[in-house]
Design a protein around this motif. Structure first.
Motif, PDB file in Angstrom:
ATOM      1  N   LEU A   1      41.451  67.428 -42.712  1.00  0.00           N
ATOM      2  CA  LEU A   1      40.275  67.939 -43.414  1.00  0.00           C
ATOM      3  C   LEU A   1      40.067  67.195 -44.731  1.00  0.00           C
ATOM      4  N   LEU A   2      41.158  66.839 -45.412  1.00  0.00           N
ATOM      5  CA  LEU A   2      41.023  66.014 -46.606  1.00  0.00           C
ATOM      6  C   LEU A   2      40.418  64.657 -46.266  1.00  0.00           C
ATOM      7  N   LEU A   3      40.850  64.065 -45.167  1.00  0.00           N
ATOM      8  CA  LEU A   3      40.289  62.786 -44.733  1.00  0.00           C
ATOM      9  C   LEU A   3      38.801  62.943 -44.415  1.00  0.00           C
ATOM     10  N   THR A   4      38.422  64.082 -43.870  1.00  0.00           N
ATOM     11  CA  THR A   4      37.016  64.355 -43.593  1.00  0.00           C
ATOM     12  C   THR A   4      36.189  64.301 -44.872  1.00  0.00           C
ATOM     13  N   VAL A   5      36.773  64.754 -45.977  1.00  0.00           N
ATOM     14  CA  VAL A   5      36.066  64.759 -47.254  1.00  0.00           C
ATOM     15  C   VAL A   5      36.131  63.400 -47.948  1.00  0.00           C
ATOM     16  N   THR A   6      37.306  62.768 -47.946  1.00  0.00           N
ATOM     17  CA  THR A   6      37.471  61.520 -48.701  1.00  0.00           C
ATOM     18  C   THR A   6      36.899  60.311 -47.982  1.00  0.00           C
ATOM     19  N   GLY A   7      36.898  60.331 -46.658  1.00  0.00           N
ATOM     20  CA  GLY A   7      36.557  59.136 -45.901  1.00  0.00           C
ATOM     21  C   GLY A   7      37.759  58.217 -45.842  1.00  0.00           C
ATOM     22  N   ALA A   8      37.567  57.055 -45.254  1.00  0.00           N
ATOM     23  CA  ALA A   8      38.674  56.138 -44.983  1.00  0.00           C
ATOM     24  C   ALA A   8      39.073  55.280 -46.170  1.00  0.00           C
ATOM     25  N   GLY A   9      38.260  55.232 -47.211  1.00  0.00           N
ATOM     26  CA  GLY A   9      38.539  54.345 -48.333  1.00  0.00           C
ATOM     27  C   GLY A   9      38.076  52.928 -48.030  1.00  0.00           C
ATOM     28  N   ARG A  10      38.255  52.052 -49.014  1.00  0.00           N
ATOM     29  CA  ARG A  10      37.775  50.670 -48.879  1.00  0.00           C
ATOM     30  C   ARG A  10      38.573  49.865 -47.858  1.00  0.00           C
ATOM     31  N   ALA A  11      39.859  50.182 -47.695  1.00  0.00           N
ATOM     32  CA  ALA A  11      40.726  49.422 -46.783  1.00  0.00           C
ATOM     33  C   ALA A  11      40.531  49.929 -45.358  1.00  0.00           C
ATOM     34  N   SER A  12      39.307  49.728 -44.850  1.00  0.00           N
ATOM     35  CA  SER A  12      38.971  50.255 -43.535  1.00  0.00           C
ATOM     36  C   SER A  12      37.720  49.573 -43.007  1.00  0.00           C
ATOM     37  N   ILE A  13      37.468  49.758 -41.739  1.00  0.00           N
ATOM     38  CA  ILE A  13      36.208  49.270 -41.175  1.00  0.00           C
ATOM     39  C   ILE A  13      35.039  50.041 -41.785  1.00  0.00           C
ATOM     40  N   ASP A  14      35.199  51.351 -41.965  1.00  0.00           N
ATOM     41  CA  ASP A  14      34.151  52.130 -42.629  1.00  0.00           C
ATOM     42  C   ASP A  14      33.864  51.566 -44.016  1.00  0.00           C
ATOM     43  N   GLY A  15      34.921  51.215 -44.757  1.00  0.00           N
ATOM     44  CA  GLY A  15      34.766  50.667 -46.097  1.00  0.00           C
ATOM     45  C   GLY A  15      34.055  49.322 -46.099  1.00  0.00           C
ATOM     46  N   LEU A  16      34.293  48.513 -45.066  1.00  0.00           N
ATOM     47  CA  LEU A  16      33.623  47.216 -44.965  1.00  0.00           C
ATOM     48  C   LEU A  16      32.136  47.373 -44.669  1.00  0.00           C
ATOM     49  N   ARG A  17      31.782  48.438 -43.963  1.00  0.00           N
ATOM     50  CA  ARG A  17      30.381  48.667 -43.605  1.00  0.00           C
ATOM     51  C   ARG A  17      29.601  49.385 -44.681  1.00  0.00           C
ATOM     52  N   ALA A  18      30.303  49.984 -45.656  1.00  0.00           N
ATOM     53  CA  ALA A  18      29.618  50.771 -46.694  1.00  0.00           C
ATOM     54  C   ALA A  18      28.883  49.851 -47.658  1.00  0.00           C
ATOM     55  N   PRO A  19      27.690  50.266 -48.084  1.00  0.00           N
ATOM     56  CA  PRO A  19      26.967  49.447 -49.070  1.00  0.00           C
ATOM     57  C   PRO A  19      27.692  49.459 -50.405  1.00  0.00           C
ATOM     58  N   ARG A  20      27.673  48.351 -51.096  1.00  0.00           N
ATOM     59  CA  ARG A  20      28.292  48.242 -52.413  1.00  0.00           C
ATOM     60  C   ARG A  20      27.252  48.561 -53.471  1.00  0.00           C
ATOM     61  N   GLY A  21      27.671  49.266 -54.491  1.00  0.00           N
ATOM     62  CA  GLY A  21      26.745  49.724 -55.552  1.00  0.00           C
ATOM     63  C   GLY A  21      26.223  48.584 -56.402  1.00  0.00           C
ATOM     64  N   GLY A  22      25.325  48.958 -57.326  1.00  0.00           N
ATOM     65  CA  GLY A  22      24.843  47.998 -58.294  1.00  0.00           C
ATOM     66  C   GLY A  22      23.364  47.693 -58.160  1.00  0.00           C
ATOM     67  N   GLY A  23      22.864  47.542 -56.959  1.00  0.00           N
ATOM     68  CA  GLY A  23      21.467  47.161 -56.794  1.00  0.00           C
ATOM     69  C   GLY A  23      20.568  48.363 -56.605  1.00  0.00           C
ATOM     70  N   LEU A  24      19.269  48.103 -56.641  1.00  0.00           N
ATOM     71  CA  LEU A  24      18.295  49.158 -56.349  1.00  0.00           C
ATOM     72  C   LEU A  24      18.289  49.440 -54.873  1.00  0.00           C
ATOM     73  N   ARG A  25      18.099  50.681 -54.547  1.00  0.00           N
ATOM     74  CA  ARG A  25      18.047  51.054 -53.135  1.00  0.00           C
ATOM     75  C   ARG A  25      16.622  51.409 -52.764  1.00  0.00           C
ATOM     76  N   GLY A  26      16.243  51.002 -51.595  1.00  0.00           N
ATOM     77  CA  GLY A  26      14.862  51.247 -51.199  1.00  0.00           C
ATOM     78  C   GLY A  26      14.695  52.201 -50.135  1.00  0.00           C
TER      79      GLY A  26
END
Length: 144
Positions: free
Chosen positions: A119-144
């Motif tokens: 359940l903790l993993l359900t809340v935290t997600g996989a973190g950056r060291a993961s395939i999910d982390g590689l697919r996640a958008p990186r912050g900083g830019g404007l989102r449309g």
């Protein structure tokens, strides 16, 4: 967004949980007939189908944990699986022999604790060291 140290700790947690499920799934696969017999003895309905489902959940779930694929959904699924296996596999309330009952109590609550980790993993997600982390958008830019 998680810090690199947080992602490393989440990765270690994912591996620790995955080892249990990969090992369990492999043992179920290698001793499949015995596992079906165990489920029948426990009174699990449709034991032959339940054995297939349990083996697949453990092997694919463990692999998904290692890789960090769909970690939130997998965490939620495996939390439910851990509770179901606690109820069907460690039913201490049906046991009369004190030693077996005590062992089943320990395993029941161990499964509940593992469900809590999922359940903790359900809340935290996989973190950056993961395939999910590689697919996640990186912050900083404007989102449309």
């Amino acid at each position: 967004m998680t810090r690199p140290a947080d992602s490393f700790i989440i990765f270690i947690a994912r591996l620790a949980l995955a080892i249990l499920f990969l090992w369990g799934g492999a043992m179920k696969l290698l001793g499949y007939a015995g596992f079906v017999g165990y489920l029948n003895a426990k009174g699990v309905p449709y034991a032959s189908y339940a054995a297939i489902l349990a083996t697949v959940i453990e092997l694919l779930g463990g692999l998904a944990l290692v890789l960090g694929v769909r970690a939130r959904a997998v965490g939620f699924l495996l939390a439910g699986y851990a509770i179901v296996t606690a109820v069907f596999g460690h039913d201490f309330w049906n046991m009369t022999q004190a030693a077996a009952q005590q062992e089943a109590v320990i395993h029941f609550w161990k499964n509940v604790a593992i469900a809590g980790g999922f359940l903790l993993l359900t809340v935290t997600g996989a973190g950056r060291a993961s395939i999910d982390g590689l697919r996640a958008p990186r912050g900083g830019g404007l989102r449309g």
